[in-house]
Design an enzyme around this catalytic site. Sequence first.
Site, short mmCIF file in Angstrom:
data_model
loop_
_atom_site.label_atom_id
_atom_site.label_comp_id
_atom_site.label_asym_id
_atom_site.label_seq_id
_atom_site.Cartn_x
_atom_site.Cartn_y
_atom_site.Cartn_z
N ASP A 1 0.24 -1.38 -0.13
CA ASP A 1 -0.15 0.01 0.34
C ASP A 1 0.65 1.28 0.02
O ASP A 1 2.18 1.29 0.50
CB ASP A 1 -1.28 -0.07 1.23
CG ASP A 1 -2.30 -1.16 1.05
OD1 ASP A 1 -2.38 -1.17 -0.17
OD2 ASP A 1 -2.83 -0.92 2.18
N ARG B 1 -1.01 -0.83 -9.07
CA ARG B 1 -2.68 -0.12 -8.04
C ARG B 1 -2.60 1.14 -8.06
O ARG B 1 -1.46 1.64 -8.10
CB ARG B 1 -2.71 -0.53 -6.59
CG ARG B 1 -4.67 0.14 -6.65
CD ARG B 1 -4.68 -0.28 -4.62
NE ARG B 1 -4.91 -1.63 -4.99
CZ ARG B 1 -4.09 -1.76 -3.19
NH1 ARG B 1 -4.03 -1.00 -2.07
NH2 ARG B 1 -4.73 -3.12 -2.48
N LYS C 1 -6.36 7.24 -6.72
CA LYS C 1 -6.34 8.42 -6.20
C LYS C 1 -5.24 8.99 -5.69
O LYS C 1 -4.84 10.02 -5.32
CB LYS C 1 -7.97 9.50 -5.69
CG LYS C 1 -9.17 9.62 -7.59
CD LYS C 1 -10.17 10.37 -6.76
CE LYS C 1 -11.22 10.06 -7.83
NZ LYS C 1 -12.52 10.58 -7.06
N GLY C 2 -5.68 8.59 -4.24
CA GLY C 2 -5.12 9.02 -3.36
C GLY C 2 -5.30 9.56 -1.57
O GLY C 2 -6.28 10.21 -2.03
N ALA C 3 -5.41 8.68 -0.40
CA ALA C 3 -6.23 8.80 0.79
C ALA C 3 -5.32 9.73 1.42
O ALA C 3 -6.10 9.90 2.63
CB ALA C 3 -6.60 7.81 1.86
N THR D 1 -10.46 1.91 -7.87
CA THR D 1 -11.73 3.55 -7.36
C THR D 1 -13.42 2.82 -7.26
O THR D 1 -13.43 2.27 -8.14
CB THR D 1 -11.32 4.36 -8.56
OG1 THR D 1 -12.49 5.92 -8.93
CG2 THR D 1 -12.31 4.12 -10.11
N HIS D 2 -13.70 3.79 -6.72
CA HIS D 2 -15.35 3.93 -6.49
C HIS D 2 -16.25 5.27 -7.77
O HIS D 2 -17.47 5.65 -7.13
CB HIS D 2 -15.54 4.33 -5.22
CG HIS D 2 -14.93 3.08 -4.59
ND1 HIS D 2 -13.78 4.10 -3.72
CD2 HIS D 2 -15.30 1.98 -4.25
CE1 HIS D 2 -13.34 2.85 -2.85
NE2 HIS D 2 -14.32 1.89 -3.12
N ARG E 1 -10.10 7.75 7.79
CA ARG E 1 -10.18 8.24 5.90
C ARG E 1 -11.32 7.54 5.74
O ARG E 1 -11.73 8.42 4.87
CB ARG E 1 -8.89 7.01 5.85
CG ARG E 1 -7.77 8.08 6.06
CD ARG E 1 -6.49 7.78 4.65
NE ARG E 1 -6.24 6.34 5.17
CZ ARG E 1 -5.62 5.75 6.24
NH1 ARG E 1 -5.31 6.45 7.23
NH2 ARG E 1 -5.09 4.06 6.08
N ARG E 2 -12.20 6.64 5.12
CA ARG E 2 -13.02 6.83 4.70
C ARG E 2 -14.33 7.24 4.90
O ARG E 2 -15.04 7.71 4.04
CB ARG E 2 -13.28 5.08 4.80
CG ARG E 2 -12.95 4.08 5.20
CD ARG E 2 -12.67 3.97 3.55
NE ARG E 2 -11.71 4.56 2.36
CZ ARG E 2 -9.91 4.41 2.85
NH1 ARG E 2 -9.97 3.70 3.13
NH2 ARG E 2 -9.82 5.45 2.03
C1 LIG Z 1 -8.94 -1.36 -3.71
C2 LIG Z 1 -8.63 0.07 -2.84
C3 LIG Z 1 -7.10 0.59 -2.39
C4 LIG Z 1 -6.58 1.46 -2.17
N1 LIG Z 1 -5.49 1.61 -1.42
C5 LIG Z 1 -4.66 2.97 -1.33
C6 LIG Z 1 -3.43 3.24 -1.21
O1 LIG Z 1 -2.68 2.18 -0.91
N2 LIG Z 1 -3.19 4.49 -0.51
C7 LIG Z 1 -3.38 5.32 -0.83
O2 LIG Z 1 -3.54 6.98 -0.35
N3 LIG Z 1 -5.51 5.11 -0.99
C8 LIG Z 1 -5.53 4.02 -1.31
N4 LIG Z 1 -6.44 4.16 -1.57
C9 LIG Z 1 -7.96 4.95 -1.07
C10 LIG Z 1 -8.02 6.28 -2.75
O3 LIG Z 1 -6.86 6.21 -2.54
C11 LIG Z 1 -9.12 7.08 -2.19
O4 LIG Z 1 -9.03 7.97 -1.38
C12 LIG Z 1 -10.71 6.29 -1.95
O5 LIG Z 1 -10.80 5.10 -3.51
C13 LIG Z 1 -11.86 7.20 -3.03
O6 LIG Z 1 -11.35 8.38 -3.89
P1 LIG Z 1 -12.48 7.11 -5.26
O7 LIG Z 1 -11.28 7.25 -6.51
O8 LIG Z 1 -13.41 5.77 -5.09
O9 LIG Z 1 -13.87 8.35 -5.93
P2 LIG Z 1 -14.41 8.79 -4.43
O10 LIG Z 1 -14.07 10.30 -4.35
O11 LIG Z 1 -14.48 8.94 -3.35
O12 LIG Z 1 -15.57 8.81 -4.91
C14 LIG Z 1 -16.16 9.42 -6.72
C15 LIG Z 1 -17.57 9.10 -5.82
O13 LIG Z 1 -17.95 7.87 -5.97
C16 LIG Z 1 -19.39 7.59 -5.04
N5 LIG Z 1 -19.20 6.68 -3.46
C17 LIG Z 1 -17.60 6.52 -3.56
N6 LIG Z 1 -17.66 5.91 -2.20
C18 LIG Z 1 -19.53 5.58 -1.42
C19 LIG Z 1 -20.01 5.19 -1.09
N7 LIG Z 1 -19.73 4.69 0.58
N8 LIG Z 1 -21.13 4.68 -0.57
C20 LIG Z 1 -21.74 5.77 -1.49
N9 LIG Z 1 -21.20 6.44 -3.07
C21 LIG Z 1 -19.49 6.76 -3.17
C22 LIG Z 1 -19.58 9.13 -4.58
O14 LIG Z 1 -20.69 9.56 -5.34
C23 LIG Z 1 -18.41 9.81 -4.81
O15 LIG Z 1 -19.24 10.94 -5.99
C24 LIG Z 1 -7.53 2.82 -2.03
C25 LIG Z 1 -8.39 2.49 -2.41
C26 LIG Z 1 -9.61 1.74 -4.08
C27 LIG Z 1 -10.45 1.24 -3.89
#
Ligand SMILES: Cc1cc2nc3c(=O)[nH]c(=O)nc-3n(C[C@H](O)[C@H](O)[C@H](O)COP(=O)(O)OP(=O)(O)OC[C@H]3O[C@@H](n4cnc5c(N)ncnc54)[C@H](O)[C@@H]3O)c2cc1C
Length: 295
Positions: free
Chosen positions: A122, A172, A175-177, A214-215, A276-277
Amino acid sequence: MIEQLLSPDSPFARRFFFIARRFVAGERIADAIEAVRRINERGMTASLDFLGEDVRDRETATRTTDTYLAMLDAIASSGIRSNISVKLTAIGLLIDGDFALRNLERILERAGSSPDPFVRIDMEGSALTQSTLSIFEQAFAEHKNVGIVLQALLKRTPADVERAVELGARVRLCKGAYKEPSSIAFASMSEIRAQYLRLAELLLTRGTYPGIATHDRRLVAGVKEIVARHEIAPDRFEFQMLYGCRPELQRRIVAEGYNMRIYVPFGTHWAGYFYRRIAERRENALFALSSIFSR
Ligand SMILES: Cc1cc2nc3c(=O)[nH]c(=O)nc-3n(C[C@H](O)[C@H](O)[C@H](O)COP(=O)(O)OP(=O)(O)OC[C@H]3O[C@@H](n4cnc5c(N)ncnc54)[C@H](O)[C@@H]3O)c2cc1C
């Protein structure tokens, strides 16, 4: 403050673990194995993460490494389809880089004989990007079953993606958390999305089995468009999402014939991950609040 309140031994944390349960599979390996079994039944694979970060003593880092070895044994004996994800600060990066590398190598050696031998490192905050990449490269020189995470919000990431492509390493892309200063990171979502899609295209066309994490519906749609334009077969990459986040979107993507891997965190040190979530999405914070009032 919130981290202290939610530390594993605090009565507050014990009482409120039920809220984190949507995003954390449980506290024990057995809970995580059961969660992955259900994920596999829905046609998805998993990556198991033993929660913990910022470890400052050797004993805890060694214990965490041993837990990863036990997890690998449990994955193999249960027959679930999962690999693992590791944070280097959980296995000693803040104590001594060589110590963290040795712990990582113990994990890579044990994983080497697993059904899915792959181990993902990660990525943490930007203060650790360089040291994480450096340990990754040292490990990759000896063990090809290790891959990295790169964050689209950092301005340096195009060069890191180029390097990973040159090495033939699995990336992987997320975006970055972590909150980063504007001198080194994009602040606007449109810039982060644009960089994400540019890097995704590079990884999908020239990289090795990228993980598209990404979501974000717009990014998912953008990636599908890239895949169609370059006629990339669906088995050349995978989408990745977090346990408990957008389950309906996860199912739809699988039904469309794409690979989907779910990142499944478990363990008692869930505070930092859970925080963070909650911090990144209003929907997640609303979910946490509604869990309290709907009990
Ligand atoms: C498998 C995986 C591994 C990861 N590993 C790392 C890592 O090693 N290091 C790191 O810095 N980050 C990691 N991340 C986190 C990542 O960097 C983001 O912080 C996180 O995924 C949020 O960005 P997003 O692209 O998912 O979109 P977001 O900006 O969160 O979401 C985009 C849209 O999705 C919808 N949405 C998102 N979540 C929900 C929900 N729970 N319910 C309803 N709607 C929702 C919203 O409508 C939003 O407009 C990881 C993420 C994933 C998926």
